[in-house]
Write a protein that holds these residues in place. Structure first.
Motif, PDB file in Angstrom:
ATOM      1  N   GLU A 139     -52.323 -14.980 -31.980  1.00  0.00           N
ATOM      2  CA  GLU A 139     -52.453 -13.680 -32.742  1.00  0.00           C
ATOM      3  C   GLU A 139     -51.534 -13.701 -34.101  1.00  0.00           C
ATOM      4  OE1 GLU A 139     -53.975 -11.214 -31.434  1.00  0.00           O
ATOM      5  OE2 GLU A 139     -54.614 -11.907 -29.566  1.00  0.00           O
ATOM      6  N   GLY A 140     -50.792 -14.759 -34.088  1.00  0.00           N
ATOM      7  CA  GLY A 140     -49.982 -14.897 -35.250  1.00  0.00           C
ATOM      8  C   GLY A 140     -48.749 -13.919 -35.111  1.00  0.00           C
ATOM      9  N   GLU A 141     -47.976 -13.971 -36.204  1.00  0.00           N
ATOM     10  CA  GLU A 141     -46.658 -13.496 -36.310  1.00  0.00           C
ATOM     11  C   GLU A 141     -46.789 -12.012 -35.636  1.00  0.00           C
ATOM     12  OE1 GLU A 141     -45.197 -13.268 -40.345  1.00  0.00           O
ATOM     13  OE2 GLU A 141     -46.499 -11.691 -40.916  1.00  0.00           O
ATOM     14  N   LYS A 142     -45.659 -11.598 -34.707  1.00  0.00           N
ATOM     15  CA  LYS A 142     -45.549 -10.373 -34.191  1.00  0.00           C
ATOM     16  C   LYS A 142     -44.095  -9.787 -34.452  1.00  0.00           C
ATOM     17  CE  LYS A 142     -49.706 -10.140 -32.724  1.00  0.00           C
ATOM     18  NZ  LYS A 142     -50.609  -9.071 -33.076  1.00  0.00           N
ATOM     19  N   THR A 143     -44.043  -8.577 -34.558  1.00  0.00           N
ATOM     20  CA  THR A 143     -42.673  -7.970 -34.274  1.00  0.00           C
ATOM     21  C   THR A 143     -42.107  -8.016 -32.829  1.00  0.00           C
ATOM     22  OG1 THR A 143     -43.391  -5.768 -33.665  1.00  0.00           O
ATOM     23  CG2 THR A 143     -43.220  -6.185 -36.164  1.00  0.00           C
ATOM     24  N   LEU A 144     -40.782  -7.769 -32.606  1.00  0.00           N
ATOM     25  CA  LEU A 144     -40.252  -7.746 -31.237  1.00  0.00           C
ATOM     26  C   LEU A 144     -40.944  -6.625 -30.181  1.00  0.00           C
ATOM     27  CD1 LEU A 144     -38.030  -8.611 -29.280  1.00  0.00           C
ATOM     28  CD2 LEU A 144     -36.644  -6.787 -30.256  1.00  0.00           C
ATOM     29  N   LYS A 145     -41.234  -5.688 -30.950  1.00  0.00           N
ATOM     30  CA  LYS A 145     -41.550  -4.298 -29.929  1.00  0.00           C
ATOM     31  C   LYS A 145     -43.295  -4.803 -29.898  1.00  0.00           C
ATOM     32  CE  LYS A 145     -42.786   0.306 -30.334  1.00  0.00           C
ATOM     33  NZ  LYS A 145     -42.779   1.912 -31.335  1.00  0.00           N
ATOM     34  N   ASP A 146     -44.009  -5.237 -30.922  1.00  0.00           N
ATOM     35  CA  ASP A 146     -45.419  -5.681 -30.497  1.00  0.00           C
ATOM     36  C   ASP A 146     -45.363  -6.722 -29.283  1.00  0.00           C
ATOM     37  OD1 ASP A 146     -46.231  -3.604 -32.107  1.00  0.00           O
ATOM     38  OD2 ASP A 146     -46.685  -5.048 -33.998  1.00  0.00           O
ATOM     39  N   LEU A 147     -44.669  -7.795 -29.490  1.00  0.00           N
ATOM     40  CA  LEU A 147     -44.808  -8.638 -28.527  1.00  0.00           C
ATOM     41  C   LEU A 147     -44.209  -8.392 -27.226  1.00  0.00           C
ATOM     42  CD1 LEU A 147     -45.169 -11.808 -27.985  1.00  0.00           C
ATOM     43  CD2 LEU A 147     -42.653 -12.101 -28.894  1.00  0.00           C
ATOM     44  N   ALA A 148     -43.229  -7.570 -27.100  1.00  0.00           N
ATOM     45  CA  ALA A 148     -42.873  -7.011 -25.819  1.00  0.00           C
ATOM     46  C   ALA A 148     -44.019  -6.215 -25.180  1.00  0.00           C
ATOM     47  CB  ALA A 148     -41.561  -6.150 -26.040  1.00  0.00           C
ATOM     48  N   LYS A 149     -44.665  -5.616 -25.966  1.00  0.00           N
ATOM     49  CA  LYS A 149     -45.864  -4.656 -25.385  1.00  0.00           C
ATOM     50  C   LYS A 149     -47.002  -5.580 -24.891  1.00  0.00           C
ATOM     51  CE  LYS A 149     -49.086  -0.626 -26.716  1.00  0.00           C
ATOM     52  NZ  LYS A 149     -49.534  -0.083 -27.720  1.00  0.00           N
ATOM     53  N   MET A 150     -47.337  -6.574 -25.721  1.00  0.00           N
ATOM     54  CA  MET A 150     -48.300  -7.442 -25.213  1.00  0.00           C
ATOM     55  C   MET A 150     -47.810  -8.209 -23.755  1.00  0.00           C
ATOM     56  SD  MET A 150     -49.641  -8.796 -28.864  1.00  0.00           S
ATOM     57  CE  MET A 150     -51.033  -9.691 -28.393  1.00  0.00           C
ATOM     58  N   LEU A 151     -46.659  -8.746 -23.757  1.00  0.00           N
ATOM     59  CA  LEU A 151     -45.912  -9.282 -22.624  1.00  0.00           C
ATOM     60  C   LEU A 151     -45.925  -8.519 -21.405  1.00  0.00           C
ATOM     61  CD1 LEU A 151     -43.393 -11.595 -24.286  1.00  0.00           C
ATOM     62  CD2 LEU A 151     -45.371 -12.390 -23.077  1.00  0.00           C
ATOM     63  N   GLY A 152     -45.842  -7.140 -21.621  1.00  0.00           N
ATOM     64  CA  GLY A 152     -45.554  -6.047 -20.467  1.00  0.00           C
ATOM     65  C   GLY A 152     -43.965  -6.024 -20.048  1.00  0.00           C
ATOM     66  N   ILE A 153     -43.182  -6.193 -20.961  1.00  0.00           N
ATOM     67  CA  ILE A 153     -41.776  -6.057 -20.696  1.00  0.00           C
ATOM     68  C   ILE A 153     -40.998  -5.303 -21.392  1.00  0.00           C
ATOM     69  CG2 ILE A 153     -41.855  -8.590 -19.532  1.00  0.00           C
ATOM     70  CD1 ILE A 153     -40.512  -9.694 -21.979  1.00  0.00           C
ATOM     71  N   THR A 154     -39.636  -5.270 -21.403  1.00  0.00           N
ATOM     72  CA  THR A 154     -38.736  -4.403 -22.379  1.00  0.00           C
ATOM     73  C   THR A 154     -38.679  -5.241 -23.481  1.00  0.00           C
ATOM     74  OG1 THR A 154     -36.903  -5.412 -21.403  1.00  0.00           O
ATOM     75  CG2 THR A 154     -37.880  -3.357 -20.385  1.00  0.00           C
ATOM     76  N   THR A 155     -38.108  -4.527 -24.582  1.00  0.00           N
ATOM     77  CA  THR A 155     -37.808  -5.012 -25.767  1.00  0.00           C
ATOM     78  C   THR A 155     -36.618  -6.074 -25.707  1.00  0.00           C
ATOM     79  OG1 THR A 155     -36.835  -3.269 -26.435  1.00  0.00           O
ATOM     80  CG2 THR A 155     -38.872  -3.277 -27.234  1.00  0.00           C
ATOM     81  N   GLU A 156     -35.522  -5.695 -24.718  1.00  0.00           N
ATOM     82  CA  GLU A 156     -34.476  -6.544 -24.570  1.00  0.00           C
ATOM     83  C   GLU A 156     -34.896  -7.819 -23.763  1.00  0.00           C
ATOM     84  OE1 GLU A 156     -31.446  -6.306 -25.637  1.00  0.00           O
ATOM     85  OE2 GLU A 156     -32.084  -4.475 -26.822  1.00  0.00           O
ATOM     86  N   GLY A 157     -35.752  -7.677 -23.030  1.00  0.00           N
ATOM     87  CA  GLY A 157     -36.496  -8.697 -22.210  1.00  0.00           C
ATOM     88  C   GLY A 157     -37.128  -9.669 -23.350  1.00  0.00           C
ATOM     89  N   ALA A 158     -37.945  -9.218 -24.241  1.00  0.00           N
ATOM     90  CA  ALA A 158     -38.473  -9.966 -25.223  1.00  0.00           C
ATOM     91  C   ALA A 158     -37.661 -10.594 -26.162  1.00  0.00           C
ATOM     92  CB  ALA A 158     -39.601  -9.084 -25.948  1.00  0.00           C
ATOM     93  N   ARG A 159     -36.526  -9.875 -26.439  1.00  0.00           N
ATOM     94  CA  ARG A 159     -35.576 -10.543 -27.485  1.00  0.00           C
ATOM     95  C   ARG A 159     -34.827 -11.627 -26.771  1.00  0.00           C
ATOM     96  NH1 ARG A 159     -32.996  -6.165 -28.510  1.00  0.00           N
ATOM     97  NH2 ARG A 159     -33.673  -5.536 -30.450  1.00  0.00           N
ATOM     98  N   PHE A 160     -34.557 -11.453 -25.301  1.00  0.00           N
ATOM     99  CA  PHE A 160     -33.801 -12.655 -24.748  1.00  0.00           C
ATOM    100  C   PHE A 160     -34.763 -13.872 -24.977  1.00  0.00           C
ATOM    101  CE2 PHE A 160     -33.130 -15.273 -20.743  1.00  0.00           C
ATOM    102  CZ  PHE A 160     -31.518 -15.350 -21.041  1.00  0.00           C
ATOM    103  N   GLN A 161     -36.140 -13.765 -24.500  1.00  0.00           N
ATOM    104  CA  GLN A 161     -36.949 -14.823 -24.534  1.00  0.00           C
ATOM    105  C   GLN A 161     -37.051 -15.551 -25.948  1.00  0.00           C
ATOM    106  OE1 GLN A 161     -40.899 -14.399 -23.045  1.00  0.00           O
ATOM    107  NE2 GLN A 161     -40.025 -13.106 -21.438  1.00  0.00           N
ATOM    108  N   LEU A 162     -37.182 -14.703 -27.005  1.00  0.00           N
ATOM    109  CA  LEU A 162     -37.343 -15.074 -28.330  1.00  0.00           C
ATOM    110  C   LEU A 162     -36.028 -15.893 -29.029  1.00  0.00           C
ATOM    111  CD1 LEU A 162     -39.263 -11.910 -30.098  1.00  0.00           C
ATOM    112  CD2 LEU A 162     -40.112 -14.491 -29.512  1.00  0.00           C
ATOM    113  N   LEU A 163     -34.898 -15.387 -28.743  1.00  0.00           N
ATOM    114  CA  LEU A 163     -33.631 -15.959 -29.242  1.00  0.00           C
ATOM    115  C   LEU A 163     -33.522 -17.116 -28.176  1.00  0.00           C
ATOM    116  CD1 LEU A 163     -31.152 -13.091 -28.948  1.00  0.00           C
ATOM    117  CD2 LEU A 163     -32.259 -14.154 -31.115  1.00  0.00           C
ATOM    118  N   LYS A 164     -34.001 -17.356 -26.914  1.00  0.00           N
ATOM    119  CA  LYS A 164     -34.058 -18.765 -26.381  1.00  0.00           C
ATOM    120  C   LYS A 164     -34.924 -19.878 -27.082  1.00  0.00           C
ATOM    121  CE  LYS A 164     -34.339 -20.712 -21.630  1.00  0.00           C
ATOM    122  NZ  LYS A 164     -35.160 -21.963 -22.160  1.00  0.00           N
ATOM    123  N   LEU A 165     -36.091 -19.247 -27.553  1.00  0.00           N
ATOM    124  CA  LEU A 165     -37.053 -20.009 -28.046  1.00  0.00           C
ATOM    125  C   LEU A 165     -36.795 -20.726 -29.282  1.00  0.00           C
ATOM    126  CD1 LEU A 165     -40.361 -18.383 -26.805  1.00  0.00           C
ATOM    127  CD2 LEU A 165     -39.514 -20.618 -26.131  1.00  0.00           C
TER     128      LEU A 165
END
Length: 215
Positions: free
Chosen positions: A18-44
């Motif tokens: 999909e290309g670049e995404k905001t934290l909010k959009d990525l969290a929605k696509m993953l079906g998780i909270t924004t905090e959960g998505a932020r944790f994953q992105l920081l790890k990556l």
């Protein structure tokens, strides 16, 4: 732990497709909270697979957009990259450019015959493009197609499994374009609109019915 690895892979696949995404959009696509998505992105990000860029979007706080780094793109399969590059260099050194061109042409002919068996049995241009996208998807190009508002078609390839080889010898890319045109037939016109080798994040092809067919 396995679930976290799986979620990280999902996040990378979304950014690849999909290309670049905001934290909010990525969290929605993953079906998780924004905090959960932020944790994953920081790890990556710490592992060097993703990067973020702050961008002003009108009034208010700038938004962060996340995308894959080169290391992140390289995480996706690239067909026997090192061996392929060594073989290309060996052929060029020992036998010359003409020999390499002949090998590429022979390989292209094999691919053309393979595609023809599936695509030439279809009737409409849309069916042909659909079958071509399915073939390319199976070959690892993360391919899809869509119909535009103008009634044309876009063939989209989010990954190039032969990217390193194509970087060394762009005849691989030109032969692919020739194959697409041949299997889609004289009723189609095809143009590459995005190209990974020129810095785009994906390859894209605009496919239109030819003027003669429309007439």
């Amino acid at each position: 732990m396995d679930k976290m690895i799986e979620e990280n892979e999902k996040a990378m696949c979304i950014l690849k497709n999909e290309g670049e995404k905001t934290l909010k959009d990525l969290a929605k696509m993953l079906g998780i909270t924004t905090e959960g998505a932020r944790f994953q992105l920081l790890k990556l990000s710490n592992e060097g697979y993703v990067k973020s860029e702050s961008r002003a979007m009108g009034r208010g706080r700038p938004q962060q957009f996340w995308s894959l780094t080169k290391k992140g793109h390289d995480k996706f399969p690239n067909r026997h990259s090192e061996l392929t590059l060594r073989l290309i260099n060996k052929i060029k050194k020992e036998y010359g450019e003409d020999a390499l061109s002949q090998i590429i042409a022979s390989t292209a002919e094999d691919n053309l015959n393979h595609y023809r068996k599936t695509i030439e049995e279809t009737d409409t241009l849309e069916e042909k493009v659909r079958k071509l996208a399915e073939l390319r998807e199976r070959e690892g190009y993360m391919a899809s197609f869509k119909k535009t508002d103008d009634g044309d078609f876009m063939l989209i390839e989010n990954h190039c499994p032969i990217c390193d080889a194509a970087s060394l010898c762009q005849k691989f890319c030109s032969s692919e374009l020739d194959i697409f045109q041949t299997v889609l037939g004289p009723g189609a016109q095809i143009k590459r609109t995005k190209h990974i080798l020129t810095g785009d994040r994906r390859c894209a092809y605009l496919i239109q019915e030819s003027d003669t067919l429309k007439g």
